[in-house]
Write a protein that holds these residues in place. Sequence first.
Motif, PDB file in Angstrom:
ATOM      1  N   LEU A 153       0.828  -1.206   0.000  1.00  0.00           N
ATOM      2  CA  LEU A 153       0.000   0.000   0.000  1.00  0.00           C
ATOM      3  C   LEU A 153       0.862   1.255   0.000  1.00  0.00           C
ATOM      4  CD1 LEU A 153      -2.585  -1.257   2.636  1.00  0.00           C
ATOM      5  CD2 LEU A 153      -3.116  -0.745   0.242  1.00  0.00           C
ATOM      6  N   GLU A 154       1.907   1.256   0.821  1.00  0.00           N
ATOM      7  CA  GLU A 154       2.775   2.431   0.887  1.00  0.00           C
ATOM      8  C   GLU A 154       3.592   2.590  -0.394  1.00  0.00           C
ATOM      9  OE1 GLU A 154       3.375   3.277   5.600  1.00  0.00           O
ATOM     10  OE2 GLU A 154       4.877   1.982   4.646  1.00  0.00           O
ATOM     11  N   LYS A 155       3.987   1.493  -0.995  1.00  0.00           N
ATOM     12  CA  LYS A 155       4.722   1.573  -2.269  1.00  0.00           C
ATOM     13  C   LYS A 155       3.847   2.146  -3.381  1.00  0.00           C
ATOM     14  CE  LYS A 155       8.059  -2.097  -1.299  1.00  0.00           C
ATOM     15  NZ  LYS A 155       8.481  -3.486  -1.586  1.00  0.00           N
ATOM     16  N   ALA A 156       2.529   2.005  -3.216  1.00  0.00           N
ATOM     17  CA  ALA A 156       1.590   2.581  -4.189  1.00  0.00           C
ATOM     18  C   ALA A 156       1.297   4.047  -3.899  1.00  0.00           C
ATOM     19  CB  ALA A 156       0.289   1.784  -4.196  1.00  0.00           C
ATOM     20  N   GLY A 157       1.983   4.618  -2.897  1.00  0.00           N
ATOM     21  CA  GLY A 157       1.833   6.035  -2.588  1.00  0.00           C
ATOM     22  C   GLY A 157       0.705   6.355  -1.633  1.00  0.00           C
ATOM     23  N   LEU A 158       0.179   5.370  -0.934  1.00  0.00           N
ATOM     24  CA  LEU A 158      -0.952   5.582  -0.037  1.00  0.00           C
ATOM     25  C   LEU A 158      -0.483   5.838   1.401  1.00  0.00           C
ATOM     26  CD1 LEU A 158      -3.117   2.678  -1.451  1.00  0.00           C
ATOM     27  CD2 LEU A 158      -3.669   5.111  -1.658  1.00  0.00           C
ATOM     28  N   ASN A 159      -1.208   6.703   2.101  1.00  0.00           N
ATOM     29  CA  ASN A 159      -0.979   6.908   3.530  1.00  0.00           C
ATOM     30  C   ASN A 159      -1.601   5.745   4.288  1.00  0.00           C
ATOM     31  OD1 ASN A 159       0.255   9.495   3.334  1.00  0.00           O
ATOM     32  ND2 ASN A 159      -1.763  10.420   3.043  1.00  0.00           N
ATOM     33  N   VAL A 160      -0.836   5.128   5.198  1.00  0.00           N
ATOM     34  CA  VAL A 160      -1.327   3.956   5.923  1.00  0.00           C
ATOM     35  C   VAL A 160      -1.082   4.130   7.420  1.00  0.00           C
ATOM     36  CG1 VAL A 160      -1.261   1.448   6.151  1.00  0.00           C
ATOM     37  CG2 VAL A 160      -0.767   2.509   3.929  1.00  0.00           C
ATOM     38  N   ILE A 161      -2.127   3.904   8.205  1.00  0.00           N
ATOM     39  CA  ILE A 161      -2.013   3.842   9.658  1.00  0.00           C
ATOM     40  C   ILE A 161      -2.040   2.373  10.058  1.00  0.00           C
ATOM     41  CG2 ILE A 161      -3.281   4.226  11.816  1.00  0.00           C
ATOM     42  CD1 ILE A 161      -4.009   6.975  10.806  1.00  0.00           C
ATOM     43  N   GLY A 162      -1.015   1.926  10.795  1.00  0.00           N
ATOM     44  CA  GLY A 162      -0.913   0.536  11.201  1.00  0.00           C
ATOM     45  C   GLY A 162      -1.433   0.314  12.605  1.00  0.00           C
ATOM     46  N   LEU A 163      -2.269  -0.712  12.765  1.00  0.00           N
ATOM     47  CA  LEU A 163      -2.845  -1.076  14.056  1.00  0.00           C
ATOM     48  C   LEU A 163      -2.282  -2.413  14.519  1.00  0.00           C
ATOM     49  CD1 LEU A 163      -6.670  -0.378  13.523  1.00  0.00           C
ATOM     50  CD2 LEU A 163      -4.852   1.267  14.053  1.00  0.00           C
ATOM     51  N   THR A 164      -2.199  -2.598  15.823  1.00  0.00           N
ATOM     52  CA  THR A 164      -1.879  -3.897  16.395  1.00  0.00           C
ATOM     53  C   THR A 164      -2.979  -4.294  17.369  1.00  0.00           C
ATOM     54  OG1 THR A 164      -0.605  -2.941  18.224  1.00  0.00           O
ATOM     55  CG2 THR A 164       0.602  -3.493  16.225  1.00  0.00           C
ATOM     56  N   ASN A 165      -3.060  -5.603  17.633  1.00  0.00           N
ATOM     57  CA  ASN A 165      -4.045  -6.112  18.585  1.00  0.00           C
ATOM     58  C   ASN A 165      -3.325  -7.062  19.529  1.00  0.00           C
ATOM     59  OD1 ASN A 165      -6.165  -7.105  20.043  1.00  0.00           O
ATOM     60  ND2 ASN A 165      -7.226  -8.044  18.320  1.00  0.00           N
ATOM     61  N   ASN A 166      -3.051  -6.596  20.718  1.00  0.00           N
ATOM     62  CA  ASN A 166      -2.357  -7.395  21.718  1.00  0.00           C
ATOM     63  C   ASN A 166      -3.312  -8.048  22.708  1.00  0.00           C
ATOM     64  OD1 ASN A 166       0.298  -6.627  20.781  1.00  0.00           O
ATOM     65  ND2 ASN A 166      -0.099  -4.617  21.654  1.00  0.00           N
ATOM     66  N   GLY A 167      -4.613  -8.029  22.395  1.00  0.00           N
ATOM     67  CA  GLY A 167      -5.585  -8.608  23.314  1.00  0.00           C
ATOM     68  C   GLY A 167      -5.798  -7.765  24.554  1.00  0.00           C
TER      69      GLY A 167
END
Length: 384
Positions: A153-167
Amino acid sequence: MATTDLNRRAALQLLVAGGSAALLAGCAGTPGSPPSSGPATNGGNGGNGRISVTDQRGKTLTFARPVTRVVTIPMPAASLLVAVDRTADNLAAMHNASWVAMRDGIMGTIFPKALALPHEIATQDFTANVESVRALDPDVVIQWSDAQLIDPLEKAGLNVIGLTNNGKQEDVDAWVAMFAAMLGKPERAVDIKSRSDLELAAVKDLAAGRNSTGPSILYFNRFTGGLKVAAANSYNDFYIKLVGGTNPATGDDPLKGSGMVGLDVEQVLRWDPEIILLGNFDAAMPQDLYSDPVWQTVSAVKNRRVYKVPLGGYRWDPPGQESPLMWHWLSDIAFPQQRSLLRNKVTEYFDFLYSHKPTAAELDKVLWAAANADSDHYRQFNAA
């Protein structure tokens, strides 16, 4: 200015300035969600009106204005964005599993336009169709933090917010804070977290005030087509213990692994759980166990204590904006009341989250009243 206003402003400043960072300690992620790759902080509006948001990878994105086109890929993200925003107008597309929850739950009734949005933008394992996403021209894409999922997604020039789920509940708090900041509504995150914290304290107080040991509760993430239950480092394990119950999957005879772990029927029979919860990721219902000879020796089946987990604006089983309602529901399931106050609480919470007061019929649908009707003490949730 009133003291409460000063306190609220101070809380707002702490939240948007990154006060939640220390809460997100590294912990193994649940299956279906990539492992954490770092803490999360949230930025606020700078002096020039720009908005900075630091995601759970530790990467900071800056927006010239509040975002208006958001594509969400993690399953809880679409409904969470709508709850923070109180509208679906800024949601541009979502994962199909998010869309199914909206269609089958109440969210599609409250925000019918959301059902017309694109929802075939990623595979079941969250791999994005990059061309489809880019064609939507989003301001930002919400994705799980795994580099394999984000890099294309980022290589395609898109802004990306990354989420994690640690329970952990802190993940929900972080997601809410990020979404509120990027939408230009940081005060909304303060309100949601404050209310969630109050409910968490109330449920803890209830559990602490009981003298009896809670029942053993087993949560099935998948039942049909192969059994999977909530093991260590899962949100479900957190709330089972929160209400005073025990989880056999993390007890004296624990499952190996974390998150949602596969197992066989024989293991469940050995555990003999007193309560079984059926999640909303497949179509299994209590009657499926009540009518199947395989399960007849299990205490939860013999005593009719099998329950379908509610489905509201989103599934109540995983972490989300309606998790406080799940805590109260499960508390009343584990320790039945003559008359539960949950219906009133759901009405108040939905008004707070969605500006919508559900009808009696809508509340019955959220609570799976018909599917759970033959289960023990479920009448406590009926309309007066």
